[in-house]
Design a protein around this motif. Structure first.
Motif, PDB file in Angstrom:
ATOM      1  N   ARG A   1       0.817  -1.220   0.000  1.00 47.08           N
ATOM      2  CA  ARG A   1       0.000   0.000   0.000  1.00 47.08           C
ATOM      3  C   ARG A   1       0.848   1.265   0.000  1.00 47.08           C
ATOM      4  O   ARG A   1       0.565   2.230   0.694  1.00 47.08           O
ATOM      5  CB  ARG A   1      -0.969  -0.002   1.187  1.00 47.08           C
ATOM      6  CG  ARG A   1      -2.053  -1.054   1.057  1.00 47.08           C
ATOM      7  CD  ARG A   1      -2.825  -1.234   2.309  1.00 47.08           C
ATOM      8  NE  ARG A   1      -2.243  -2.378   3.018  1.00 47.08           N
ATOM      9  CZ  ARG A   1      -2.662  -2.816   4.195  1.00 47.08           C
ATOM     10  NH1 ARG A   1      -3.646  -2.206   4.812  1.00 47.08           N
ATOM     11  NH2 ARG A   1      -2.104  -3.850   4.754  1.00 47.08           N
TER      12      ARG A   1
ATOM     13  N   SER B   1       3.835   1.761   1.180  1.00 46.14           N
ATOM     14  CA  SER B   1       4.962   1.711   2.115  1.00 46.14           C
ATOM     15  C   SER B   1       6.014   0.737   1.595  1.00 46.14           C
ATOM     16  O   SER B   1       5.686  -0.279   0.982  1.00 46.14           O
ATOM     17  CB  SER B   1       4.506   1.247   3.506  1.00 46.14           C
ATOM     18  OG  SER B   1       3.792   2.256   4.167  1.00 46.14           O
TER      19      SER B   1
ATOM     20  N   THR C   1      10.686   7.210   7.076  1.00 49.25           N
ATOM     21  CA  THR C   1       9.756   7.578   8.138  1.00 49.25           C
ATOM     22  C   THR C   1      10.161   6.943   9.460  1.00 49.25           C
ATOM     23  O   THR C   1      10.088   7.577  10.511  1.00 49.25           O
ATOM     24  CB  THR C   1       8.328   7.118   7.758  1.00 49.25           C
ATOM     25  OG1 THR C   1       8.071   7.501   6.406  1.00 49.25           O
ATOM     26  CG2 THR C   1       7.297   7.752   8.670  1.00 49.25           C
TER      27      THR C   1
ATOM     28  N   GLU D   1       7.497   4.067  15.383  1.00 47.09           N
ATOM     29  CA  GLU D   1       6.715   2.898  14.947  1.00 47.09           C
ATOM     30  C   GLU D   1       6.498   2.016  16.178  1.00 47.09           C
ATOM     31  O   GLU D   1       7.134   0.984  16.356  1.00 47.09           O
ATOM     32  CB  GLU D   1       7.465   2.141  13.847  1.00 47.09           C
ATOM     33  CG  GLU D   1       6.683   0.998  13.220  1.00 47.09           C
ATOM     34  CD  GLU D   1       5.725   1.458  12.148  1.00 47.09           C
ATOM     35  OE1 GLU D   1       4.723   2.115  12.483  1.00 47.09           O
ATOM     36  OE2 GLU D   1       5.978   1.159  10.970  1.00 47.09           O
TER      37      GLU D   1
ATOM     38  N   TYR E   1       6.920   5.447   4.731  1.00 50.02           N
ATOM     39  CA  TYR E   1       5.453   5.442   4.789  1.00 50.02           C
ATOM     40  C   TYR E   1       4.874   5.811   3.432  1.00 50.02           C
ATOM     41  O   TYR E   1       5.313   6.769   2.806  1.00 50.02           O
ATOM     42  CB  TYR E   1       4.993   6.424   5.869  1.00 50.02           C
ATOM     43  CG  TYR E   1       3.512   6.525   6.039  1.00 50.02           C
ATOM     44  CD1 TYR E   1       2.777   5.440   6.498  1.00 50.02           C
ATOM     45  CD2 TYR E   1       2.840   7.712   5.760  1.00 50.02           C
ATOM     46  CE1 TYR E   1       1.406   5.536   6.673  1.00 50.02           C
ATOM     47  CE2 TYR E   1       1.474   7.816   5.945  1.00 50.02           C
ATOM     48  CZ  TYR E   1       0.766   6.725   6.395  1.00 50.02           C
ATOM     49  OH  TYR E   1      -0.588   6.828   6.569  1.00 50.02           O
TER      50      TYR E   1
ATOM     51  N   LYS F   1      -0.865   5.179   3.525  1.00 48.62           N
ATOM     52  CA  LYS F   1      -2.007   4.407   4.022  1.00 48.62           C
ATOM     53  C   LYS F   1      -1.593   3.644   5.271  1.00 48.62           C
ATOM     54  O   LYS F   1      -0.531   3.032   5.311  1.00 48.62           O
ATOM     55  CB  LYS F   1      -2.492   3.424   2.961  1.00 48.62           C
ATOM     56  CG  LYS F   1      -3.033   4.128   1.750  1.00 48.62           C
ATOM     57  CD  LYS F   1      -3.774   3.205   0.845  1.00 48.62           C
ATOM     58  CE  LYS F   1      -4.358   4.080  -0.248  1.00 48.62           C
ATOM     59  NZ  LYS F   1      -4.689   3.484  -1.429  1.00 48.62           N
ATOM     60  N   HIS F   2      -2.461   3.690   6.271  1.00 44.05           N
ATOM     61  CA  HIS F   2      -2.191   2.954   7.505  1.00 44.05           C
ATOM     62  C   HIS F   2      -2.263   1.456   7.240  1.00 44.05           C
ATOM     63  O   HIS F   2      -3.142   0.988   6.527  1.00 44.05           O
ATOM     64  CB  HIS F   2      -3.183   3.361   8.597  1.00 44.05           C
ATOM     65  CG  HIS F   2      -2.984   4.774   9.049  1.00 44.05           C
ATOM     66  ND1 HIS F   2      -1.954   5.143   9.869  1.00 44.05           N
ATOM     67  CD2 HIS F   2      -3.675   5.903   8.763  1.00 44.05           C
ATOM     68  CE1 HIS F   2      -2.026   6.446  10.084  1.00 44.05           C
ATOM     69  NE2 HIS F   2      -3.051   6.940   9.415  1.00 44.05           N
ATOM     70  N   LEU F   3      -1.334   0.715   7.829  1.00 45.02           N
ATOM     71  CA  LEU F   3      -1.258  -0.728   7.597  1.00 45.02           C
ATOM     72  C   LEU F   3      -1.804  -1.540   8.761  1.00 45.02           C
ATOM     73  O   LEU F   3      -1.924  -2.759   8.650  1.00 45.02           O
ATOM     74  CB  LEU F   3       0.195  -1.137   7.336  1.00 45.02           C
ATOM     75  CG  LEU F   3       0.881  -0.452   6.163  1.00 45.02           C
ATOM     76  CD1 LEU F   3       2.306  -0.960   6.006  1.00 45.02           C
ATOM     77  CD2 LEU F   3       0.102  -0.661   4.875  1.00 45.02           C
ATOM     78  N   GLY F   4      -2.114  -0.878   9.878  1.00 44.52           N
ATOM     79  CA  GLY F   4      -2.635  -1.606  11.032  1.00 44.52           C
ATOM     80  C   GLY F   4      -1.652  -2.672  11.486  1.00 44.52           C
ATOM     81  O   GLY F   4      -0.439  -2.480  11.480  1.00 44.52           O
TER      82      GLY F   4
ATOM     83  N   ARG G   1       1.737  -4.077   9.682  1.00 44.47           N
ATOM     84  CA  ARG G   1       3.085  -3.515   9.803  1.00 44.47           C
ATOM     85  C   ARG G   1       3.974  -4.415  10.650  1.00 44.47           C
ATOM     86  O   ARG G   1       5.169  -4.535  10.378  1.00 44.47           O
ATOM     87  CB  ARG G   1       3.045  -2.090  10.342  1.00 44.47           C
ATOM     88  CG  ARG G   1       2.499  -1.941  11.718  1.00 44.47           C
ATOM     89  CD  ARG G   1       2.194  -0.470  12.041  1.00 44.47           C
ATOM     90  NE  ARG G   1       1.531  -0.358  13.305  1.00 44.47           N
ATOM     91  CZ  ARG G   1       2.127  -0.012  14.442  1.00 44.47           C
ATOM     92  NH1 ARG G   1       3.410   0.274  14.441  1.00 44.47           N
ATOM     93  NH2 ARG G   1       1.453   0.049  15.552  1.00 44.47           N
TER      94      ARG G   1
END
Length: 125
Positions: A18, A20, A52, A72, A99, A102-105, A108
């Motif tokens: 996504r 990252s 990041t 992180e 990064y 989009k958040h990867l939840g 990650r």
């Protein structure tokens, strides 16, 4: 303090998700001074300096587990757990993330594990 920075082994980009990008690096270390020198050496590379997150972990024979999340949260602990399971001491592993927007939840953490596993596999004879 060590006379010179340890030679950091860079496996480069391991995976993308996504937007990252993840990379993994590492080096043998004997103490906190070596860790600091290795991180400084890695961050001299403009690409890594602009990342990041540069999360890291090491289990030192003299000093026990040390880690850095670099924003992180929890990633350093993932690296430490894998090093402890592997029984690898006096070795720094750094997982770098750029990064992608989009958040990867929870994914990650799986990506950190994948990077560390790739690094450990590259160390194996």
């Amino acid at each position: 303090m060590s006379p010179k920075a340890p030679q950091v082994i860079r496996l480069g980009q391991v995976l993308k998700d996504r937007g990252s990008k993840y990379a993994v690096s590492g080096t043998p270390v004997t103490g906190r001074a070596d860790i600091d020198a290795a991180l400084k050496s890695l961050l001299r590379d403009r690409a890594y300096a602009k990342a990041t997150h540069n999360t890291w972990g090491a289990v030192l024979t003299d000093g026990g587990p040390v880690k850095g999340d670099d924003g992180e949260t929890g990633a350093g602990m993932v690296i430490l757990r894998m090093l402890e399971r592997e029984g690898l001491t006096d070795h720094l592993i750094v997982v770098t993330r750029w990064y992608g927007g989009k958040h990867l939840g929870g994914d990650r953490f799986r990506h950190v594990q994948t990077c560390v596993r790739d690094y450990l596999d590259a160390l194996a004879p």
